[in-house]
Structure formats: C-alpha cells, structure tokens
Design an enzyme around this catalytic site. Structure first.
Site, PDB file in Angstrom:
ATOM      1  N   GLY A  84       0.830  -1.201   0.000  1.00 53.09           N
ATOM      2  CA  GLY A  84       0.000   0.000   0.000  1.00 53.09           C
ATOM      3  C   GLY A  84       0.863   1.248   0.000  1.00 53.09           C
TER       4      GLY A  84
ATOM      5  N   GLY B  63       1.251   3.382  -2.388  1.00 45.94           N
ATOM      6  CA  GLY B  63       0.499   4.510  -2.951  1.00 45.94           C
ATOM      7  C   GLY B  63      -0.450   5.100  -1.914  1.00 45.94           C
TER       8      GLY B  63
ATOM      9  CD  GLU C   3       3.508   4.851  -5.060  1.00 47.85           C
ATOM     10  OE1 GLU C   3       2.601   5.711  -5.126  1.00 47.85           O
ATOM     11  OE2 GLU C   3       3.308   3.637  -5.182  1.00 47.85           O
TER      12      GLU C   3
ATOM     13  CE  LYS D 103      11.356 -13.940  15.033  1.00 48.40           C
ATOM     14  NZ  LYS D 103      11.941 -14.067  16.408  1.00 48.40           N
TER      15      LYS D 103
ATOM     16  CD  GLN E 176      16.989  -6.598  12.151  1.00 54.69           C
ATOM     17  OE1 GLN E 176      18.092  -7.091  11.924  1.00 54.69           O
ATOM     18  NE2 GLN E 176      16.265  -6.930  13.196  1.00 54.69           N
TER      19      GLN E 176
ATOM     20  N   GLY F 248     -15.755  -2.481 -20.490  1.00 54.15           N
ATOM     21  CA  GLY F 248     -15.261  -3.789 -20.895  1.00 54.15           C
ATOM     22  C   GLY F 248     -14.892  -3.806 -22.363  1.00 54.15           C
TER      23      GLY F 248
ATOM     24  CB  CYS G 112     -17.449   2.761 -20.935  1.00 59.09           C
ATOM     25  SG  CYS G 112     -16.453   3.151 -22.378  1.00 59.09           S
TER      26      CYS G 112
ATOM     27  CD  GLN H  70     -19.525   1.069 -26.414  1.00 57.74           C
ATOM     28  OE1 GLN H  70     -19.178  -0.108 -26.458  1.00 57.74           O
ATOM     29  NE2 GLN H  70     -18.690   2.063 -26.669  1.00 57.74           N
TER      30      GLN H  70
ATOM     31  NE  ARG I  51      -9.043   0.858 -30.108  1.00 62.96           N
ATOM     32  CZ  ARG I  51      -8.560   0.203 -29.082  1.00 62.96           C
ATOM     33  NH1 ARG I  51      -9.271  -0.716 -28.482  1.00 62.96           N
ATOM     34  NH2 ARG I  51      -7.345   0.434 -28.663  1.00 62.96           N
TER      35      ARG I  51
ATOM     36  CG  HIS J 237     -14.474   4.925 -17.947  1.00 64.50           C
ATOM     37  ND1 HIS J 237     -14.772   3.632 -17.576  1.00 64.50           N
ATOM     38  CD2 HIS J 237     -14.151   4.886 -19.246  1.00 64.50           C
ATOM     39  CE1 HIS J 237     -14.609   2.841 -18.618  1.00 64.50           C
ATOM     40  NE2 HIS J 237     -14.233   3.573 -19.642  1.00 64.50           N
TER      41      HIS J 237
ATOM     42  CD  GLU K 191     -15.367   4.182 -13.901  1.00 61.97           C
ATOM     43  OE1 GLU K 191     -16.370   4.841 -14.244  1.00 61.97           O
ATOM     44  OE2 GLU K 191     -14.746   3.428 -14.676  1.00 61.97           O
TER      45      GLU K 191
HETATM   46  N1  GLN Z   1     -15.056  -1.702 -25.795  1.00 64.20           N
HETATM   47  C1  GLN Z   1     -15.790  -0.484 -25.802  1.00 64.20           C
HETATM   48  C2  GLN Z   1     -15.138   0.579 -26.679  1.00 64.20           C
HETATM   49  O1  GLN Z   1     -14.005   0.460 -27.029  1.00 64.20           O
HETATM   50  C3  GLN Z   1     -15.974   0.041 -24.400  1.00 64.20           C
HETATM   51  C4  GLN Z   1     -14.725   0.501 -23.774  1.00 64.20           C
HETATM   52  C5  GLN Z   1     -14.823   0.664 -22.294  1.00 64.20           C
HETATM   53  O2  GLN Z   1     -15.761   0.160 -21.678  1.00 64.20           O
HETATM   54  N2  GLN Z   1     -13.865   1.332 -21.689  1.00 64.20           N
HETATM   55  O3  GLN Z   1     -15.749   1.560 -27.022  1.00 64.20           O
END
Ligand code: GLN
Length: 585
Positions: free
Chosen positions: A46, A48, A171, A218, A223, A390, A417, A421, A499, A546, A548
């Site tokens: 850990g 980071g 780091e 230990k 060390q 994905g 993403c 789709q 893409r 994304h 997140e």
């Molecule tokens: N495979 C999809 C694309 O390339 C989705 C990419 C992703 O989920 N980051 O657009």
C-alpha cells in the site's frame, strides 16, 4: 561544493564535466522540496495509499503538493496492461493512461493530475533515445548514469516547475532490490546531493512479519530490506512499518538500531478498516511534523487551512462509520474475480453511499451463462446494478440479458462505457424492434450496427494509447434526469476511454422509441449520456464516459449518487413492504 554550485555547474556532461543535471526552464532551486517513498521487503504494502495519505497530511497543513509515480516497466503507459494482472487502468484528464495508484492520489488529494505525475521506464528511455538520435549528448556514450538518471531528475524537476509545489512526492514503484527500479533509486540519491541539505526526505516503507505459529512480530526481513536501501547510498530519514497489528516497541527499537533512524521517526502502520482513516492515523503519530521538520518548511504551513481541511475530512470519516442503510449493488462483468480491476467503481460507490448514509454491499455477478430466462435468478435481491467498462465479446449476451431485466423490472441501472453501449443494443433489439442489433465490436456483420467504431478510430492500427481518451466537455440537455443530477450545469466534463460509439444514423430511431440522449459532445454527434424517462423507470442511466474516475470522498460523482439514491429507495420500499415502516431520503 554547495548545492547551489552543483546545480549551476552544469548542464550537459561533456568533455569538460562529468555532471549531468540539465534544468528545465524556470526551475528555482530550493523552492520545491522532495519526499521519496520506497518499498522494501515486498510489494503490495500500500505504498500509494501511504504516500498519498502523507501528501494529504502536508496539503492539509496549507502546503501545495504534487505527487509522481515512477513505474519500472517498459510500457509507455498502463493502457495496454491487463487489468487482471495490474488492476484497473486509470485515465487522467489529459488522456494519460496510468496505474491505479494515480486514482488513489486524485481521491486523497482531491486534485486532478496529468502526464507530468506519471513516468514509466519506457517513457524515460524513449526520451533518452530521442535525444541520442538528435545528437544532444555531444558525442558522449549514453550511460545509465548520468544520462538515464539525469532524465529521471528532469522529469521530477519539470513537475516542480509546472506545479510550483512546495513538496513533490515521489513514489518509486516496486521494491528496493528490483533491477528495473534501481536507476530510479540512484536518481533520487543524485537528486538529494544536487539539491543539498534539507531538500529531500527519504521514507522507507517496510513490513513486519508475524508468523501465526510464533505469535510474535519478527523484524529481520525489515532489517534486511532497509539494509538494501542503505546499500544504495540512501539513509532513510523515516521508516514506516506495515504490520497486521500495532508494531511493538521492542521491534521498533531493533529497527532503529539497525537503520540509524531515531525511534521518533519510526512509525507503525498497522492494518485498518478503511484507507480513509490513514491520514488521521499518520497525523496522530506525528509523521507530518517529522517530514516538515526534515524539510524545514514550518514557515510555509498555514494553520487555518489545516483546521478546515481536517474538519471536513473527519466529517466524511464520521459519516462513513455511521452509515446504516444497507443496499446491495451488483457489478456485472468479466474481471469480477479481481477487485482491483474495478477499484474506482468501488470507491465511487463508497463515496456516494457515505453521502447518503448508506453502506453499499457489492455483489459480483459473472454473466458467462446468464440468459433472458435466468437473469431473474442472477439478479435476485439486488437494489441496483452496474455494467462496467469492458472489451470484446465474452459475456456480452449475459450482460444484455441483465440490462433487459433491469429495464423491464425497474431495477436501478448504471451502464458505464461498455455498459452504456450494451444498454443501447438491448433497447434497439427489444424496444425498437431492430432484430440482431449489435455493436460491431461483438458482431462485425450485424444488420443493425447501433454501436460502431468511431470514425477517428478507423485508420488507427495497434492497440496502444489511441482510443478516444481523457476529459471531454459534455453538453447536458435541459429538463432531463442528467440535468438534475448535475445541478442544471449546461456543460460538464467527463473522462473517456473508448473506440466505439452510438452510430449517429440510429439516434433518431432510438430516441423516438423513448430513450433520451441527455449528454452529447458539443461538436460531434457523439452520445455521452443516456436515460429513460423517470416515469418509466426510477433510474436507468448510461454514460459513454467513466464517471468512477472522477468521484472524490467529499465530492461524490452525480451519476453514482443517483444510482445509490435510487437503490436505497428500492431497498427501503422492500423493507416497507415487509414491515410497514420506512424512511425517506
Ligand atoms: N469496448 C468499448 C469501446 O471500445 C468500451 C470501452 C470501455 O468500456 N472502456 O468503445
């Protein structure tokens, strides 16, 4: 020779001098101090989390900080790395694809980072080789020392100039003793020599083993690990000891004895429930005071900033600990066996849950054999679902079946993403009546390519660094759920890595069947956010981005807040139905 002299002496190693310390334009010697963090004994300690927590402690003292992660691998970025092996790829606003630790820094520091904050050996060597081809080394043989180490120092100083930071946090990836990181360590040693006294703090993170059979801590491995660092010519100023339980005084004394580090600069960093309590743990132990003392920057701290920042953080920790509402959210994906592949999603859920007083329990759903008939069973008991990003075809039909079930049964849904789709594909097939509609990523010969490759991607060959990457402005359509979630901001910024896109020729057909594209790129018909009207579904949202990646503890990302809020409502309606009681949000 004083440090000032060393810095001014040179420039490029030539026949006249062996020094090689080219300074980026605008570098002010003495302005920026450096903290170097090394790992010893083993990886996975850990580092980071530790470095970012320490950087946060200094930031909360009113200092400006800039982190950088130095990776040993030869890839130019993390974009081509398999998330199974390396955890998620974290994308920065400028499009740099990095290690997931950069996400930890952005979250802890609540600060956007850029390619200046991330280096790999591949980048360093590429810069050296480019210079060699241009003849910049003036006839010298190009060597690991001073040229490659010199390039590392340039990278660190470039960050100092660009960020104007009081402290740059460096780091070093991997563990002391790894061949691939050795030249980074050497560069930090040279850096401390050139910058002079009080300019650099060396911090070693080590591990105290507690073999269960022995029942005691230990210190030998620690060390030896520290000795490895000493052998590189670096005397650590501070040693932080990772351990399962608080490190005993006896063990700390042993390490002090072997490492020349005084006992008040040795710290126990034992396991704790949440990474977000670590900054307070470090502050409580006085680690930030020690670093400030070593770097002699007491006069740059501002007490006022510190109080506000600490109060805000403690408020977050308080809410995190006291959250009582329970919600179950399913993550439906391909890498569900490796939590690190979805690290930012887990954090984003935690941030949103904490803001709403809810504890989000995540369920991992593997869709390899989910069908329309079995989706009910696979999603039983969930209050919300996420189909994350994905690539490729595996598990896609199972995801589409889950999305259909969520749509038809009003289960809160967030598609990220790829999940955006697949929501379009599902809607095209089952609502618009476009039989066999698909994404050309799944079926290049589909009669209805509702998701197709972006025009800019058609000419590109190879898989490295060439997706539509990084932060982009998104226009939000007024009077939509998205507009409400983003407080009616007409334009927002999201981060992308894809893409494929919604094929513009199908937009009208899809919208006329009831799906709303509530976020679009300003200049191109690239759809970025979708939703179903809230009278049809309580929360059905997808984004080509994304989200997140942008969630922060004190600033949860709105699309996640929306999902968790809807999931809490669903959970409470269930409780209400079974007990006749409930609470309101
Ligand atoms: N495979 C999809 C694309 O390339 C989705 C990419 C992703 O989920 N980051 O657009």
């Amino acid at each position: 020779m004083t440090s000032e002299n060393v810095l001014n002496t040179l420039a490029y190693a030539s026949d006249e001098t062996e020094f090689y310390a080219p300074m980026p334009a605008g570098y002010k010697p003495g302005k920026t101090k450096y903290v170097f963090v090394f790992g010893t004994v083993m990886s996975g300690l850990g580092k980071g989390i530790f470095s970012s927590s320490l950087a946060k402690c200094l930031k909360d003292r009113g200092l400006t900080v800039a982190p950088i992660k130095l990776e040993g691998y030869l890839n130019l970025d993390s974009g081509t790395l398999n998330p199974y092996r390396h955890g998620e790829v974290f994308v920065l606003d400028d499009g740099m694809e990095t290690d997931m630790d950069l996400g930890t820094y952005e979250r802890m520091l609540d600060q956007d980072l850029s390619q200046l904050n991330f280096a790999t050996s591949g980048q360093i060597f590429r810069r050296v080789l480019d210079k060699e081809r241009k003849g910049s080394y003036l006839g010298r043989d190009v060597q690991m020392i001073p040229h490659v180490t010199g390039e590392v120092k340039i990278k660190l100083r470039e960050l100092a100039v660009a960020s104007d930071a009081d402290v740059v946090f460096v780091e070093i990836g991997g563990t002391v003793g790894d061949v691939e990181n050795a030249y980074y360590i050497e560069a930090t040693r040279e850096m401390a020599f050139e910058e002079g006294p009080d300019s650099c703090a060396f911090v070693a993170l080590t591990y105290i083993i507690s073999p269960p059979k022995l029942g005691e801590q230990k210190s030998k491995a620690a060390q030896l690990g520290i000795r490895g660092l000493l052998a590189t010519g670096i005397q650590p100023h501070i040693i932080a000891c990772r351990a399962q339980e608080p490190v005993t005084r006896k063990v700390l004394e042993k390490i002090a004895l072997y490492s020349n580090v005084p006992i008040d600069r040795l710290f126990s960093m034992h396991d704790c429930d949440s990474i977000y309590v670590i900054p307070d743990m470090l502050r409580g132990a006085g680690l930030d005071d020690q670093v400030i003392d070593i770097l002699r920057i007491q006069d740059r701290c501002h007490a006022e900033t510190g109080i506000h920042a600490r109060e805000a953080w403690q408020g977050f920790i308080g809410r995190l600990k006291s959250a009582t509402r329970q919600v179950r959210i399913g993550i439906i994906g391909k890498y569900t066996s490796v939590r690190d592949s979805y690290a930012s999603i887990l954090h984003a859920l935690e941030h949103a849950g904490t803001a709403l007083g809810a504890r989000v329990q995540v369920e991992w759903i593997d869709t390899t054999d989910v069908t329309d008939e079995r989706a009910d069973e696979a999603l039983a008991g969930l209050d919300g679902i996420i189909v994350p990003g994905g690539f490729g075809v595996r598990g896609a039909e199972g995801k589409i079946a889950c999305i259909r079930h969520a749509r038809e049964n009003r289960i809160p849904y967030l598609g990220i993403c790829y999940g955006f789709q697949m929501a379009v594909v599902e809607f095209a097939r089952n609502v618009c009546g476009l039989q066999d509609a698909s994404s050309t990523e799944l079926d290049p010969d589909t009669p209805h390519p509702v998701i197709d490759i972006l025009p800019e991607q058609k000419q590109i060959e190879g898989l490295g660094g060439n997706m539509r990457l990084g932060g982009r402005d998104v226009q939000v359509r007024p009077n939509t759920l998205a507009a409400r979630l983003f407080n009616n901001a007409p334009e927002i910024r999201l981060r992308f890595r894809h893409r494929y896109e919604v094929e513009p020729a199908y937009i009208e057909r899809i919208e006329s069947a009831g799906m709303i594209f509530s976020g679009k790129a300003p200049d191109y018909p690239i759809m970025q956010i979708l939703e179903l009207p809230t009278d049809v579904h309580p929360y059905f949202v997808g984004t080509q981005a994304h989200p997140e990646l942008q969630s922060r503890p004190l600033r949860p990302q709105p699309l996640f807040l929306g999902l968790v809020r809807a999931a809490v409502q669903r959970a409470e309606q269930r409780v209400l139905a079974s007990t006749g009681q409930g609470a309101s949000l």
